[in-house]
Design a protein around this motif. Sequence first.
Motif, PDB file in Angstrom:
ATOM      1  N   HIS A 164       0.835  -1.207   0.000  1.00 12.46           N
ATOM      2  CA  HIS A 164       0.000   0.000   0.000  1.00 12.46           C
ATOM      3  C   HIS A 164       0.872   1.260   0.000  1.00 12.46           C
ATOM      4  CE1 HIS A 164      -3.660  -2.172   0.206  1.00 12.46           C
ATOM      5  NE2 HIS A 164      -3.551  -2.572   1.465  1.00 12.46           N
ATOM      6  N   ASP A 165       1.963   1.234   0.766  1.00 16.28           N
ATOM      7  CA  ASP A 165       2.884   2.379   0.778  1.00 16.28           C
ATOM      8  C   ASP A 165       3.458   2.616  -0.616  1.00 16.28           C
ATOM      9  OD1 ASP A 165       2.448   2.664   3.460  1.00 16.28           O
ATOM     10  OD2 ASP A 165       4.303   1.667   4.081  1.00 16.28           O
ATOM     11  N   ARG A 168       0.893   4.189  -2.918  1.00 16.11           N
ATOM     12  CA  ARG A 168       0.719   5.624  -2.672  1.00 16.11           C
ATOM     13  C   ARG A 168       1.883   6.421  -3.251  1.00 16.11           C
ATOM     14  NH1 ARG A 168      -1.966   3.732   2.123  1.00 16.11           N
ATOM     15  NH2 ARG A 168       0.028   3.356   3.160  1.00 16.11           N
ATOM     16  N   LYS A 171       1.407   6.624  -7.048  1.00 18.33           N
ATOM     17  CA  LYS A 171       0.411   7.617  -7.443  1.00 18.33           C
ATOM     18  C   LYS A 171       0.977   9.029  -7.343  1.00 18.33           C
ATOM     19  CE  LYS A 171      -3.854   5.090  -6.371  1.00 18.33           C
ATOM     20  NZ  LYS A 171      -5.083   5.071  -5.531  1.00 18.33           N
ATOM     21  N   SER A 209      -9.571  10.562  -4.291  1.00 18.66           N
ATOM     22  CA  SER A 209      -8.250   9.969  -4.096  1.00 18.66           C
ATOM     23  C   SER A 209      -7.154  10.880  -4.639  1.00 18.66           C
ATOM     24  CB  SER A 209      -8.187   8.600  -4.784  1.00 18.66           C
ATOM     25  OG  SER A 209      -6.891   8.050  -4.697  1.00 18.66           O
ATOM     26  N   ARG A 213      -4.121  12.809  -2.545  1.00 23.27           N
ATOM     27  CA  ARG A 213      -2.700  12.678  -2.887  1.00 23.27           C
ATOM     28  C   ARG A 213      -2.066  14.045  -3.126  1.00 23.27           C
ATOM     29  NH1 ARG A 213       0.347   9.722  -1.045  1.00 23.27           N
ATOM     30  NH2 ARG A 213      -1.304   9.503   0.458  1.00 23.27           N
TER      31      ARG A 213
END
Length: 304
Positions: A164-165, A168, A171, A209, A213
């Motif tokens: 997940h890190d 992110r 992205k 989302s 970010r």
Amino acid sequence: KMLLDNDGSVRVARAIQAAFPDAPVDIICIDPIRNLFDGGPDGGGENDNTAMMFFLKDRVEVLRDHIDPDCGIILIHHTKKLSKQQVKEDPFLALSGASALRGFYTSGLILHRPDEDASERKLEIELRNGPALPSKLIDKVRGQWVEINPMNERLVRAEVGAKHDAERDRKGGVIVHLISEQAEQGKMFTLSQFAAKFENKGSLGGQTSIRERLHVLATKGHVKFVRGDQIRDLGLKRDRSKFGYLCVRDMRLRTDREVVDDETGEVCPAFVRVLPTDFMCPQSGALLPVENPEVWVDQDGGEA
């Protein structure tokens, strides 16, 4: 190849005394043992306990006593291949060669990487005297080893969390690249319009989302903003939004003008540098004016 035998010990002692004539050294470091190992008259190898003890007592200790009996000795040694479970249960089983080495030192350190996909290393400590010391998690930051707070390490579903890190981070990288790429095509966006324009593109997800970010990137200083008179100077449409237009490091905006290359005669579009006017305060989230637009400062301390 030099060995720490009779002749080698004399040469090393003379070299140390010549390099430090005024005062004896505080530490002698042998790095690694394998390159200087002398197993004695029987010619034993590193895996032979008798040969290892001969090297430690009749070579290393004699060398120290000759130079300065009070100086310390650091021995650097190779490790052998063990499974991660074996290293976890007893890290010092990884020491290569004879077990006599482990009984010789007063303190031992083993540096290993628990996770091959992570940059952090684990430093295991073994003491012969005094209370035991917990292992430490360390990493190299800007060329220096620093200790990492173990409370920051995940204990549950570490692999899933790391994925997940990474997603992110991916992205964030895509967003920064898109902002720069669009500017080179002559397009700049406000925060809301960028989120609407690139919804579900580049696997960025929905507008919410993307906005989240962008907020993180702005807080870290990777994204800043252009507002006020700078908007007019760039030929952009006046905008009433709070944040103005998005800006990233080394950003260039394509203009309607054209320039002719002096060497080739080729007609090329003209570009102008885009410098930020405001940045997001990492404490309050408020927009603050950029003191020096020529110097890009990230909130994690980096400058460019």
